[in-house]
Design a protein around this motif. Structure first.
Motif: not given
Length: 279
Positions: A65-80
Motif C-alpha cells: 500500500y505504501t509503495n502504491e501511494e508513493a507511485t500515485k503521489s509521484q505521478c500526481a506531482i509530475k502531471t500537476g
C-alpha cells in the motif's frame, strides 16, 4: 499583493479556467497565479486486512500500500507540474501581467484559505451539469472563502452579458459592491433581476442595486421576475442569452440546506455557463 488565483487539477475545465483567469487578470490589472494542490489519498483500493492473515502478510500488504501511494503521489506531482507549465505558456500569449505557478501538498480547503488575504478573485473549473454531482470540496470552498469565486463549467467564450440575481442579502450586496468597484468584467452588459411577491419591495431592492452601480458610473438594466426563483432565473438566463450568472452563495445554514435544498446547489446544476459567487 493581491492577485487572481486559478486552481487547476487537469480534469475540470482547467484550460477554460485559465482563459477566464487571464481575462480577469487583464481586466483588473492584477498578477495571475496558477495553483495545483496534491492531496494525499485516503482511499485504500488494494489493501484488505480482513479475514485470516498469516504472520508477515500484514507487513507485506502495508508495504504494498505504501509503495502504491508513493507511485500515485509521484505521478500526481509530475502531471500537476506539466499542467502548470502548459497553462503558464498558454497564459503568456495573452496575459498582460506577471504569471506564477505553484504546486502545494495538502488539503484543498486549508490551502486556499491560507492564500485568502492575497486573493482578489478565485477561479475554479468544475463539472456542474445536471448529470454530475457538485463536489463537496467546491461547496466547502465557497462557504469558507469571503472573496468572489468564478466557477467555470464550460468552454471559454468572451462574456457579453452578465446576469446578477439580487435579493438584498448581505452576500448579494457584497457581490454588487465588489463587482462594481473592481472591473472583473469589462465591456459587458449587466442585467439585475429580483424575484419577490411584493412588487414594491422588489422595485426598491432593484433601485438599491442600480444605485450601487451608478456610483461607479455603470449602467444596468433591472427586471422584476415572477414565479419559482430557480426556474425564473434559469429561464431569464437562457432566454436572454446571458453568459455569466452572478449571485450570493449559500445564505442558509447547512441544516436548512438539508431540509429545503440549496438554491446555490440547484443553480450550479442547472446553469451550464460560468457562475460568479460571493459568500
Amino acid at each position: 499583493m493581491s492577485y487572481v488565483l486559478c486552481c487547476v487539477d487537469g480534469k475540470n475545465y482547467s484550460q477554460s479556467a485559465c482563459d477566464y483567469a487571464v481575462m480577469i487578470s487583464n481586466n483588473m490589472n492584477l498578477p495571475l497565479k496558477f495553483l495545483n494542490i496534491i492531496e494525499h489519498s485516503s482511499k485504500v483500493e488494494k489493501l484488505n486486512l480482513s479475514g485470516n492473515i498469516k504472520l508477515g502478510e500484514k507487513d507485506d500488504l502495508l508495504q504494498e500500500y505504501t509503495n502504491e501511494e508513493a507511485t500515485k503521489s509521484q505521478c500526481a506531482i509530475k502531471t500537476g507540474k506539466e499542467l502548470l507549465n502548459t497553462l503558464k505558456q498558454k497564459a503568456l500569449q495573452t496575459c498582460k501581467n506577471e504569471i506564477t505557478i505553484l504546486q502545494v501538498h495538502g488539503d484543498v480547503i486549508e490551502t486556499i484559505l491560507d492564500f485568502e488575504k492575497e486573493i482578489s478573485v478565485l477561479v475554479i473549473g468544475i463539472k456542474s451539469h445536471e448529470e454530475h454531482i457538485i463536489g463537496e470540496n467546491v461547496k466547502d470552498i465557497i462557504r469558507a472563502i469571503h472573496k468572489p469565486v468564478l466557477l467555470v463549467n464550460s468552454e471559454f467564450i468572451e462574456p457579453k452579458k452578465l446576469l446578477i440575481a439580487y435579493n438584498g442579502s448581505n452576500e448579494s450586496k457584497k457581490l454588487l459592491n465588489e463587482t462594481s468597484k473592481k472591473p472583473i468584467f469589462k465591456n459587458i452588459k449587466r442585467d439585475i433581476v429580483n424575484i419577490n411577491a411584493d412588487k414594491i419591495l422588489s422595485a426598491k431592492l432593484l433601485n438599491e442595486a442600480k444605485e450601487i452601480f451608478a456610483k461607479q458610473n455603470i449602467e444596468v438594466d433591472t427586471s422584476v421576475l415572477s414565479g419559482e426563483p430557480k426556474e425564473a432565473i434559469y429561464n431569464y438566463f437562457e432566454q436572454n442569452n446571458c453568459d455569466i450568472l452572478a449571485m450570493g452563495a449559500f445564505g442558509h445554514s447547512r441544516l436548512k440546506e438539508f431540509i429545503f435544498g440549496s438554491f446555490t446547489s440547484e443553480m450550479l446544476r442547472k446553469i451550464k455557463k460560468p457562475i460568479l459567487l460571493f459568500r
